[in-house]
Design an enzyme around this catalytic site. Sequence first.
Site, PDB file in Angstrom:
ATOM      1  N   GLY A 244      44.255 -23.564  48.035  1.00 32.37           N
ATOM      2  CA  GLY A 244      44.180 -23.175  46.632  1.00 32.37           C
ATOM      3  C   GLY A 244      43.044 -22.253  46.259  1.00 32.37           C
ATOM      4  N   HIS A 317      53.716 -16.990  52.303  1.00 33.34           N
ATOM      5  CA  HIS A 317      54.112 -15.593  52.530  1.00 33.34           C
ATOM      6  C   HIS A 317      53.100 -14.850  53.400  1.00 33.34           C
ATOM      7  CE1 HIS A 317      51.977 -13.399  48.907  1.00 33.34           C
ATOM      8  NE2 HIS A 317      51.136 -14.174  49.565  1.00 33.34           N
TER       9      HIS A 317
END
Length: 409
Positions: A244, A317
């Site tokens: 995060g 990704h």
Amino acid sequence: MEAHLHENGSDGIDRLLLELNALKCGSFASTAQRVQVKDALLAALSRIETPWETALRLVFTEPAIGAALKICYDVDLFKKWIDDLGAMPADSEALAKLVGVDEVLLSRLLQHLAATHILLKTASGRYIPTAFSAALATSELGSTVPFLYQTTLPGYSNLPGFLKASGYSDPCNGAQTNWHQMCGGSRFEELRRRPSDMAVFQAVMRAYAANKEHWTALFSVEQLLRQHSTAADLRVPLLVDVGGGTGYDVKRLRAALVADLGLAEASKYELVLQDLGNALPLHEKAQIDGVRVMEHDFFLEQPIKGATAYYLHTVLHDWSDEQAIAILRGLAAACAPGRSRVLIHEIIITGDAPAAATTSDMQMMMVLSSRERTEEAWRAIVTGAGLRVAAIWGLPGSMESVIEAVKVD
């Protein structure tokens, strides 16, 4: 439209120009409506430009904008203009004195930025910041300017040669990237060696996160709390933000809980932020109220078991299919069957993907030899990790979705 304008002569053109000049960011009822009109205007530009005008814009005008912005950023023009002059109209002489540069030089830069609508220019020759140029005074959006020169331009300059050397095969090996050819290592390895570049990268990621639909608009907090209420031990974390970074998303969740439930009730729910040590805001640890900061490599065993949700925002990704599956397998092993969720917040590429999505896909190719994925590709990765897709949550006009995955029984 062409026949309509011809039939109505200058009156039709005048009405069209009046309507176009009246448009503003706040003119629309929704983000989806605004994006639809923006895309239509860009498509219209591509039709009314001559081929030479398009070449002139792409090859000469837009690179010059980047250079002018970088020079103005380096002399701290935008921040000083906002802080010292209150964004008031100013001529080139006043602005040159403000930042201590040659007035003739600055005037040339300002003229190009005004000609390309980055600045406004009054009839008296004074300049006014637009919403965009004023936002460049902030650390987040302002960091996009050095990012252009640290990452975007060097990477795309090298990409054609990198792909030629690979025989024009689709890059999918994270150990053999465009950046490896340029610098002898991955972009993330280079960022770890360059703290100032890492700070720019993190600021750009915060700007990226702040200027799109927050994930709680896609996957509701109420639904998350309902799932949490079924836990045998309510002391397990409500959510673990995996990879995060500086904690933008988990801070927003904390704020939403406090707003909906009040501080006392919200404090009953544990939130955890995980990332590598050099990515975490350790210097801000005391300021992340209600969030536990934990150093963790997501390729290693997940130490928090049975959390209600494991959340990944634009993490997977960055990685190949095999590595993405490995990350998800680690989370699947930590999931409580039937209750825990893995929430994958990512772009899903469609057949008519918008330019923002295809740009992100090109960026992944250029930096990491990775990709943005189609729904079919996401489902294959989720299944390969021992999970199944329970639902995909999205909103009209939002290019990102939240893929809700659960452990296969």
